[in-house]
Motif scaffolding. Sequence first.
Motif, PDB file in Angstrom:
ATOM      1  N   LYS A  30       0.849  -1.186   0.000  1.00 21.10           N
ATOM      2  CA  LYS A  30       0.000   0.000   0.000  1.00 21.10           C
ATOM      3  C   LYS A  30       0.884   1.235   0.000  1.00 21.10           C
ATOM      4  N   ALA A  31       0.435   2.279  -0.664  1.00 27.72           N
ATOM      5  CA  ALA A  31       1.224   3.502  -0.781  1.00 27.72           C
ATOM      6  C   ALA A  31       1.536   4.103   0.589  1.00 27.72           C
ATOM      7  N   GLU A  32       0.602   3.998   1.529  1.00 32.62           N
ATOM      8  CA  GLU A  32       0.819   4.574   2.857  1.00 32.62           C
ATOM      9  C   GLU A  32       1.969   3.887   3.589  1.00 32.62           C
ATOM     10  N   GLN A  33       2.198   2.612   3.260  1.00 32.64           N
ATOM     11  CA  GLN A  33       3.272   1.873   3.906  1.00 32.64           C
ATOM     12  C   GLN A  33       4.621   2.101   3.235  1.00 32.64           C
ATOM     13  N   PHE A  34       4.602   2.363   1.933  1.00 31.02           N
ATOM     14  CA  PHE A  34       5.856   2.441   1.185  1.00 31.02           C
ATOM     15  C   PHE A  34       6.395   3.862   1.064  1.00 31.02           C
ATOM     16  N   VAL A  35       5.539   4.798   0.715  1.00 34.20           N
ATOM     17  CA  VAL A  35       5.985   6.172   0.481  1.00 34.20           C
ATOM     18  C   VAL A  35       6.106   6.884   1.827  1.00 34.20           C
ATOM     19  N   GLN A  36       7.245   6.711   2.435  1.00 30.34           N
ATOM     20  CA  GLN A  36       7.536   7.329   3.719  1.00 30.34           C
ATOM     21  C   GLN A  36       8.957   7.879   3.679  1.00 30.34           C
ATOM     22  N   PHE A  37       9.248   8.711   4.647  1.00 31.89           N
ATOM     23  CA  PHE A  37      10.592   9.302   4.716  1.00 31.89           C
ATOM     24  C   PHE A  37      11.663   8.236   4.909  1.00 31.89           C
ATOM     25  N   GLU A  38      11.359   7.215   5.709  1.00 28.65           N
ATOM     26  CA  GLU A  38      12.333   6.148   5.968  1.00 28.65           C
ATOM     27  C   GLU A  38      12.704   5.401   4.691  1.00 28.65           C
ATOM     28  N   ILE A  40      12.672   6.596   1.572  1.00 26.69           N
ATOM     29  CA  ILE A  40      13.543   7.471   0.772  1.00 26.69           C
ATOM     30  C   ILE A  40      14.938   7.513   1.387  1.00 26.69           C
ATOM     31  N   MET A  41      15.011   7.535   2.705  1.00 24.22           N
ATOM     32  CA  MET A  41      16.301   7.554   3.383  1.00 24.22           C
ATOM     33  C   MET A  41      17.084   6.258   3.107  1.00 24.22           C
ATOM     34  N   ILE A  42      16.399   5.111   3.130  1.00 22.60           N
ATOM     35  CA  ILE A  42      17.060   3.833   2.851  1.00 22.60           C
ATOM     36  C   ILE A  42      17.572   3.808   1.415  1.00 22.60           C
ATOM     37  N   MET A  43      16.783   4.284   0.470  1.00 28.50           N
ATOM     38  CA  MET A  43      17.217   4.322  -0.935  1.00 28.50           C
ATOM     39  C   MET A  43      18.413   5.258  -1.105  1.00 28.50           C
ATOM     40  N   GLY A  44      18.364   6.393  -0.438  1.00 31.38           N
ATOM     41  CA  GLY A  44      19.489   7.331  -0.501  1.00 31.38           C
ATOM     42  C   GLY A  44      20.758   6.744   0.104  1.00 31.38           C
ATOM     43  N   LEU A  45      20.612   6.076   1.240  1.00 29.48           N
ATOM     44  CA  LEU A  45      21.782   5.436   1.862  1.00 29.48           C
ATOM     45  C   LEU A  45      22.350   4.330   0.975  1.00 29.48           C
ATOM     46  N   GLY A  46      21.465   3.592   0.295  1.00 29.98           N
ATOM     47  CA  GLY A  46      21.929   2.560  -0.639  1.00 29.98           C
ATOM     48  C   GLY A  46      22.722   3.159  -1.788  1.00 29.98           C
ATOM     49  N   LEU A  47      22.236   4.278  -2.327  1.00 30.88           N
ATOM     50  CA  LEU A  47      22.957   4.964  -3.410  1.00 30.88           C
ATOM     51  C   LEU A  47      24.311   5.447  -2.931  1.00 30.88           C
ATOM     52  N   VAL A  48      24.348   6.046  -1.747  1.00 29.89           N
ATOM     53  CA  VAL A  48      25.617   6.514  -1.181  1.00 29.89           C
ATOM     54  C   VAL A  48      26.575   5.339  -0.969  1.00 29.89           C
ATOM     55  N   ALA A  49      26.037   4.199  -0.507  1.00 28.19           N
ATOM     56  CA  ALA A  49      26.874   3.017  -0.276  1.00 28.19           C
ATOM     57  C   ALA A  49      27.488   2.520  -1.577  1.00 28.19           C
ATOM     58  N   PHE A  50      26.717   2.488  -2.664  1.00 33.45           N
ATOM     59  CA  PHE A  50      27.251   2.024  -3.944  1.00 33.45           C
ATOM     60  C   PHE A  50      28.327   2.966  -4.471  1.00 33.45           C
TER      61      PHE A  50
END
Length: 134
Positions: A30-38, A40-50
Amino acid sequence: MLESLSKTAQNDLANLITLLLGITIAASMKAEQFVQFETIMIMGLGLVAFVLDSMVGVIFVKILNIFTPKNKINPMVGAAGISAFPMSSRVIEKMGQEADPQNHLLMHAVAANVSGQIASVVAGGVVLQYFANL
């Protein structure tokens, strides 16, 4: 025949599986469960890690070359240490071939990639064991 199968597995099949997984996960999310600040933060941290993984790999090889002047290593091999991308070793081989047709880095890049995968498993095991003991 084998080349066609290899190209299909690398491109079309990988894209199809990614699409199927995306649809399967999206259907249960559900969008309410997925589209959250956390998220986006996890995706950003993954990009930084790569990005950092590639940079640190190249920098480590350059530092290693300072201490081993007789046996120089191509710094591009350090970028193949990203454990999440088995394709990275093929990309390094292709980039090396473009720079110098006599450059053959595939076996070295695969070794760095597998080492990165093994190190990731060991690090994950250490982290899990640490939290299991808390």
